[in-house]
Motif scaffolding. Sequence first.
Motif, PDB file in Angstrom:
ATOM      1  N   THR B  58       0.806  -1.213   0.000  1.00  0.00           N
ATOM      2  CA  THR B  58       0.000   0.000   0.000  1.00  0.00           C
ATOM      3  C   THR B  58       0.845   1.271   0.000  1.00  0.00           C
ATOM      4  N   THR B 246       4.521  12.675  -1.729  1.00  0.00           N
ATOM      5  CA  THR B 246       3.714  13.263  -2.798  1.00  0.00           C
ATOM      6  C   THR B 246       3.999  14.757  -2.932  1.00  0.00           C
ATOM      7  N   ARG B 272      -0.500   9.122  -8.066  1.00  0.00           N
ATOM      8  CA  ARG B 272      -1.587   8.375  -7.429  1.00  0.00           C
ATOM      9  C   ARG B 272      -1.002   7.343  -6.491  1.00  0.00           C
ATOM     10  N   SER B 273      -1.655   7.207  -5.371  1.00  0.00           N
ATOM     11  CA  SER B 273      -1.226   6.134  -4.469  1.00  0.00           C
ATOM     12  C   SER B 273      -2.033   4.880  -4.788  1.00  0.00           C
ATOM     13  N   THR B 275      -3.589   2.906  -2.805  1.00  0.00           N
ATOM     14  CA  THR B 275      -4.872   2.823  -2.095  1.00  0.00           C
ATOM     15  C   THR B 275      -5.912   3.705  -2.775  1.00  0.00           C
ATOM     16  N   GLU B 276      -5.425   4.870  -3.264  1.00  0.00           N
ATOM     17  CA  GLU B 276      -6.335   5.770  -3.970  1.00  0.00           C
ATOM     18  C   GLU B 276      -6.851   5.104  -5.237  1.00  0.00           C
ATOM     19  N   ALA B 279      -9.390   2.568  -4.317  1.00  0.00           N
ATOM     20  CA  ALA B 279     -10.674   3.183  -3.962  1.00  0.00           C
ATOM     21  C   ALA B 279     -11.404   3.644  -5.215  1.00  0.00           C
ATOM     22  N   ARG B 280     -10.624   4.216  -6.169  1.00  0.00           N
ATOM     23  CA  ARG B 280     -11.256   4.701  -7.397  1.00  0.00           C
ATOM     24  C   ARG B 280     -11.866   3.559  -8.190  1.00  0.00           C
TER      25      ARG B 280
END
Lengths: 247, 414
Positions: B58, B246, B272-273, B275-276, B279-280
């Motif tokens: 992550t 970031t 972008r991470s 986890t992001e 989620a997306r």
Amino acid sequence: MTTTEVASVLLSLRDIRKYYMVGGQEVRALDGIHLTVDHGEFVAIMGPSGSGKSTLLNIIGCLDAPTSGTYELDGIDVSRMDETEQAHVRNQRIGFVFQGYNLLPRTTALKNVALPLLYGHHKDQVSLATAALEKVGLGDRLYHTTSELSGGQQQRVAIARALTMNPPLILADEPTGNLATRQSEEIMAIFQQVNNEGRTVVMVTHEPDIALFCKRMVIVRDGKVVEDGPVKDRRTAVAALAIPVAG
Amino acid sequence: MNVFESLQVALGGLTSNKMRTALTMLGIIIGVGVVIIVVAIGQGATKSVTDSVNALGTNILTVTPAPSHVRINAATVKGNADVPNRLTLADATFVSRNFKKSILAVAPQVRGQVQIVLGNTNATTSLTGTTVDYPFVANSSVSTGRFFNGAETDGSQKVCVVGTTVAGNLTGDSTTNLTGHSIAINHQMFLVVGMLTSKGVGGPGGDQDDMIVAPITTAMRRVLNKQLINSMTIRCSDAAHMLLATEQISNFLRNRHHLRPPFPANDDFNIRSSTELMARVQGITGTMTSLLSAVAVISLLVGGIGIMNIMLVSVTERTREIGIRKAIGATPADIRLQFLIESGILSMLGGLVGICLGIGGAMALAKISGWSTIVSPASVFVSLGISAGIGIFFGLYPASKAASLHPIDALHYE
């Protein structure tokens, strides 16, 4: 009046009235019928068209409710029962035979006859239905569907269906109305046999020679009983059938 | 009359008109089938994304050039847009050198489709050019042989590491060890120094074993002829440092690319991470699933109305039969039960067929498109329940209508 006589009364109709509203006008189909039928009687209800004889039979058969009056079957007031209780009475106590046979189409004779047993939650439906069909002489037609049987045979299936629950009362609405003379006599022979076994039979007919097979004749006109008496010169269907058909 | 007897009567009614029964069920079949397939796709997509993110870890950031960002200035208007402000290998090198505290490693990547030949067999696959930090950053490893080393990257050596699907395409057996062999990549001979450990099919990028990894310098200059990199993957020291990283990378790249505010509107890159990303993707698949499920529910509703329609027709058609049944002793409850069971069977049967088609469709879709689909038992039971409920709900009115028929009227119905 002795107690045995009271016990033998099967049907008791007192001041039965049935009024319809047709196009804003009141039609009095039955206008104060008084009728008592004992166990073991064989009654023909006669009368001209529109006299109310079919309406009377429907009320006796718990298929229709009177507008007013009391109707007792075996001492029980059935005119005040709800639909479900009336359905049970029709199932347990009454066997109905119609002019148009009213068998289920595309269904075998056996299944048609077993239908009342189905609604009556009987266990050995097949054997009881088979016995009823054998009684009306159709033991070899168990698996014929309705359309594979002649009119007379269909009416015999209908009688077997009426007999299968072993009810005390058999009602027939013009049972020979769609049949030829010979077949009518066969049907009447079955009714006479059923009556001889102790069951009460009440039938509506407009044919005087058919009424002669019965024991008692009730004539209805304009919703009232106008004549009521024993049948004179009663005919025996078995004897009638013994006479060879002319031509 | 008990339920079993009613069942027999109802089945008799349905089998006497098979074509109509089948057509009536179609609405329910389609609705249930679509629900099963849609939920299977949604769950499959969510699971594969989650799996790949979990496998990656992550604390991963991915930097990509902003794809749709066009800066209208004098240069672009004049037509000599030389796109200087895109990600370069030098960007990646500087990032990896400057932020030692928040960043563990950076793996710049270029990607392209290449043609490969081994002996008489040729195939196409994707070539990823990267650095020695790639196994660490991308959670990859070699099963046999070794990964290429720093010297080979610096010297643009023609060495590569091969995925199992590539080996399978070239030799017919994905377990073949190609280490020590030479394969031609776009007509240039590369020495295979190792085999990648299989990661399996089903990630968002499809088959993750259908790839060749080579030094980024070699890939850019000798094979793909690229000046810019496609992305850089960054492994942060831990999850707590991701925001800092970031921030640092953004500021660094803005400076290096001479960008002007406002930010982030004028950024020519995206960070972008993982986890992001997860989620997306989950958000998108969730939206799609509920949208398509809504369509399917409407189809179920339409199917239910179809059932009600046919049941009403059936009640009218069989008015005489109902009269006969009542005359010989069927209670209103008997009649109601008979028609309810009939419509229940109609919709349950439709539901069952729909479930079978849905499971088959999901499996076929997985075969054809390579998407991973997961048929969840919950979706099967829920759609079976819904279809039974629809049958009973939409059967209620026709059944009550049949039950309330007057025996004499029903008998005299022509």
